[in-house]
Design a protein around this motif. Sequence first.
Motif, PDB file in Angstrom:
ATOM      1  N   ILE A 183       0.841  -1.200   0.000  1.00 51.47           N
ATOM      2  CA  ILE A 183       0.000   0.000   0.000  1.00 51.47           C
ATOM      3  C   ILE A 183       0.877   1.252   0.000  1.00 51.47           C
ATOM      4  CG2 ILE A 183      -1.798   1.249   1.236  1.00 51.47           C
ATOM      5  CD1 ILE A 183      -2.567  -1.551  -0.034  1.00 51.47           C
ATOM      6  N   GLU A 184       1.991   1.201   0.715  1.00 47.49           N
ATOM      7  CA  GLU A 184       2.914   2.338   0.739  1.00 47.49           C
ATOM      8  C   GLU A 184       3.417   2.651  -0.666  1.00 47.49           C
ATOM      9  OE1 GLU A 184       6.558   3.787   3.544  1.00 47.49           O
ATOM     10  OE2 GLU A 184       6.682   1.729   2.769  1.00 47.49           O
ATOM     11  N   ARG A 185       3.775   1.632  -1.411  1.00 47.50           N
ATOM     12  CA  ARG A 185       4.288   1.832  -2.771  1.00 47.50           C
ATOM     13  C   ARG A 185       3.174   2.348  -3.700  1.00 47.50           C
ATOM     14  NH1 ARG A 185       7.283   4.004  -5.898  1.00 47.50           N
ATOM     15  NH2 ARG A 185       7.611   3.088  -7.945  1.00 47.50           N
ATOM     16  N   ILE A 186       1.962   1.818  -3.526  1.00 46.86           N
ATOM     17  CA  ILE A 186       0.830   2.247  -4.354  1.00 46.86           C
ATOM     18  C   ILE A 186       0.541   3.730  -4.154  1.00 46.86           C
ATOM     19  CG2 ILE A 186      -1.694   2.026  -4.580  1.00 46.86           C
ATOM     20  CD1 ILE A 186      -1.269  -1.021  -4.105  1.00 46.86           C
ATOM     21  N   LEU A 187       0.584   4.187  -2.891  1.00 46.18           N
ATOM     22  CA  LEU A 187       0.316   5.591  -2.599  1.00 46.18           C
ATOM     23  C   LEU A 187       1.505   6.484  -2.949  1.00 46.18           C
ATOM     24  CD1 LEU A 187      -1.568   5.345   0.826  1.00 46.18           C
ATOM     25  CD2 LEU A 187      -2.522   5.549  -1.467  1.00 46.18           C
ATOM     26  N   ALA A 188       2.703   5.918  -2.928  1.00 48.33           N
ATOM     27  CA  ALA A 188       3.900   6.721  -3.227  1.00 48.33           C
ATOM     28  C   ALA A 188       3.957   7.147  -4.690  1.00 48.33           C
ATOM     29  CB  ALA A 188       5.158   5.925  -2.871  1.00 48.33           C
ATOM     30  N   ARG A 189       3.448   6.315  -5.588  1.00 45.17           N
ATOM     31  CA  ARG A 189       3.607   6.591  -7.013  1.00 45.17           C
ATOM     32  C   ARG A 189       2.987   7.932  -7.438  1.00 45.17           C
ATOM     33  NH1 ARG A 189       2.943   1.814 -11.145  1.00 45.17           N
ATOM     34  NH2 ARG A 189       4.012   3.395 -12.375  1.00 45.17           N
ATOM     35  N   PRO A 190       1.706   8.207  -7.098  1.00 47.36           N
ATOM     36  CA  PRO A 190       1.169   9.521  -7.494  1.00 47.36           C
ATOM     37  C   PRO A 190       1.852  10.684  -6.785  1.00 47.36           C
ATOM     38  CG  PRO A 190      -0.411   8.341  -6.118  1.00 47.36           C
ATOM     39  CD  PRO A 190       0.654   7.367  -6.480  1.00 47.36           C
ATOM     40  N   LEU A 191       2.309  10.468  -5.551  1.00 53.20           N
ATOM     41  CA  LEU A 191       2.997  11.534  -4.821  1.00 53.20           C
ATOM     42  C   LEU A 191       4.346  11.859  -5.468  1.00 53.20           C
ATOM     43  CD1 LEU A 191       2.216  10.370  -1.180  1.00 53.20           C
ATOM     44  CD2 LEU A 191       1.263  12.366  -2.347  1.00 53.20           C
ATOM     45  N   GLN A 192       5.018  10.851  -5.966  1.00 56.30           N
ATOM     46  CA  GLN A 192       6.284  11.076  -6.668  1.00 56.30           C
ATOM     47  C   GLN A 192       6.045  11.694  -8.044  1.00 56.30           C
ATOM     48  OE1 GLN A 192       7.569   7.004  -6.490  1.00 56.30           O
ATOM     49  NE2 GLN A 192       8.904   7.336  -4.716  1.00 56.30           N
ATOM     50  N   PHE A 193       5.007  11.209  -8.730  1.00 55.28           N
ATOM     51  CA  PHE A 193       4.741  11.660 -10.099  1.00 55.28           C
ATOM     52  C   PHE A 193       4.240  13.107 -10.138  1.00 55.28           C
ATOM     53  CE2 PHE A 193       1.872  12.000 -13.809  1.00 55.28           C
ATOM     54  CZ  PHE A 193       2.769  11.703 -14.826  1.00 55.28           C
ATOM     55  N   TYR A 194       3.276  13.420  -9.256  1.00 55.68           N
ATOM     56  CA  TYR A 194       2.657  14.746  -9.309  1.00 55.68           C
ATOM     57  C   TYR A 194       3.352  15.773  -8.421  1.00 55.68           C
ATOM     58  CZ  TYR A 194      -1.300  12.554 -11.685  1.00 55.68           C
ATOM     59  OH  TYR A 194      -2.091  11.879 -12.579  1.00 55.68           O
ATOM     60  N   LYS A 195       3.910  15.303  -7.295  1.00 56.17           N
ATOM     61  CA  LYS A 195       4.460  16.235  -6.303  1.00 56.17           C
ATOM     62  C   LYS A 195       5.980  16.189  -6.192  1.00 56.17           C
ATOM     63  CE  LYS A 195       0.281  17.382  -4.806  1.00 56.17           C
ATOM     64  NZ  LYS A 195      -0.255  18.745  -4.908  1.00 56.17           N
ATOM     65  N   GLY A 196       6.581  15.164  -6.763  1.00 55.40           N
ATOM     66  CA  GLY A 196       8.026  15.031  -6.671  1.00 55.40           C
ATOM     67  C   GLY A 196       8.534  14.745  -5.274  1.00 55.40           C
ATOM     68  N   LEU A 197       7.691  14.139  -4.431  1.00 53.01           N
ATOM     69  CA  LEU A 197       8.091  13.883  -3.040  1.00 53.01           C
ATOM     70  C   LEU A 197       9.045  12.701  -2.947  1.00 53.01           C
ATOM     71  CD1 LEU A 197       4.743  14.380  -1.052  1.00 53.01           C
ATOM     72  CD2 LEU A 197       6.575  16.018  -1.456  1.00 53.01           C
ATOM     73  N   ARG A 198       9.986  12.796  -2.023  1.00 51.53           N
ATOM     74  CA  ARG A 198      10.946  11.728  -1.754  1.00 51.53           C
ATOM     75  C   ARG A 198      11.231  11.695  -0.254  1.00 51.53           C
ATOM     76  NH1 ARG A 198       9.862  11.323  -6.372  1.00 51.53           N
ATOM     77  NH2 ARG A 198      11.167  10.883  -8.205  1.00 51.53           N
TER      78      ARG A 198
END
Length: 542
Positions: free
Chosen positions: A376-391
């Motif tokens: 679930i962490e990876r599933i939610l991380a993808r849009p946050l990385q794609f749209y927000k550039g979060l790391r």
Amino acid sequence: MGAPLIVQGLSISAGANTLVDNLSFSVQPGEVLALIGESGSGKTTTALALMGYARHGCRISAGRVQIGDTDVLVLDAPRQRALRGRTVSYIAQSAAASFNPSRTIMDQVIEPTVIHGLCKRAEAEARAVQLFRELALPDPETIGDRYPHQVSGGQLQRLMAAMALIGDPELVILDEPTTALDVTTQIEVLRAFRRVVRDRRATAVYVSHDLAVVAQMADHILVLRDGKMRELNATGQILSAPEDDYTKCLLAAARPVPRASAKAANDDPELLLHVQQLSAGYGPVDAQGRPATPILQDIDLKLHRGQAIGVIGESGSGKTTLARAVAGLIKPSHGSVLFRGHELKPTLQQRDRDELRRIQIVFQMADTALNPSQTIERILARPLQFYKGLRGEPLKRRIRELLDLVKLPQTVAGRLPGGLSGGQKQRVNLARALAADPDLILCDEVTSALDTVVAAAVLELLAELRRELGVSYLFISHDLHTVRAVCDEIVVMQHGRKLAQVARRDYERGPHHPYYELLARSVPELRQGWLDDMDRTAAGAT
């Protein structure tokens, strides 16, 4: 003619976990017992055990199941197989998944008579045609010549009932047989099932989470939670004076209540979504750009910021196609979609990242929408990385915030979708959409696969997010009660066309379009006798 069913001390386990705990009940010929409860309560596990069957990884650890003079659980495997389809038969939730698409309907309906050597083919086909008549199927003499894809979902569900009944079983198990059907089709199927069970005096067990449906079918109701019996009583008693607190909870959740006050367009003048003369379909297009299978025809729709608009109609009315066209998942053949005053490109590939971010879609089946091999962490991380550039830590912090937002525990982050319940998976689906900070969420039948308690919680969550975040919804459903609970306006669709648009203030006052009235009348009411009243009304109108 049915036989008495007696269940005593039934327990089912999976490893160290007890799935069904010491259940005892009985059903007499001509009676219907309903098993109700949330997802994971043990309803289907119990129903399958009545055939002596336990799913992979499970075992029937104790108890007795007796159908007439047959003690099911002491039979060896060959005799249990001989029992299934002959003494006891099973009608599953998804007829579409249960039929072989490469064989004719008749070949499959008469298969139990072949397996059990009950009669010759000519007699079996005659039995099948008689059942087709009893189940009010069209063209009973020839419908068996078709293939499964050539009949509707409601017809296929009744054909599955014919397959289950052709061997004259003593016990019939109906496992959520109308859950996947739209409301008008559901009425036809319920009528057919009830008539056949009554006329044949079959003993029946009906598995459902829908109390309003159960009220039309069952003589008694057994309420399950966490594999334990919470209450067993006559249907009328359960509906009018439930004894257990959990039963009261189920009754309270059975009909959604309004969860958000209407937000009038003039409260915020921004027009968020404007659909103009939209047409779309599937398959190859001709020289004029028209698809081989047209679905949508000239749809007009306006949705303002902060507003929730419902789209209702039967299966095949074009509801999902409308959402897919707005999302860019299908290219319109005509018309336009304006978002925040700018025309959107027709496909996802042509839209820029900000346009993609602002419109998100939540699909009906969370099981197929979530990658089963990713946490679930990876599933939610993808849009946050794609749209927000979060790391790094900001990414982890935002994931925790999203889980809090949809009311899931932090421990869910490290789990795979397969380890979550249906309601939890749908919340993850919603959290993934919210990760993009969208202006508009397209909700496509997001509660139809959920039990009533979980669905009510998801609806409450949607209303809360709307109030707190100002997100707008295009809410697609075939359940008018659900749409009324969350939406300011309702768009009514049939055969790909928009028939009417009804504001919240007019929900209870008409007159409305006849098709809207039909949909409103077709949602079962939480009382005994509703289906009888519908039958009398239909008879009086003819």
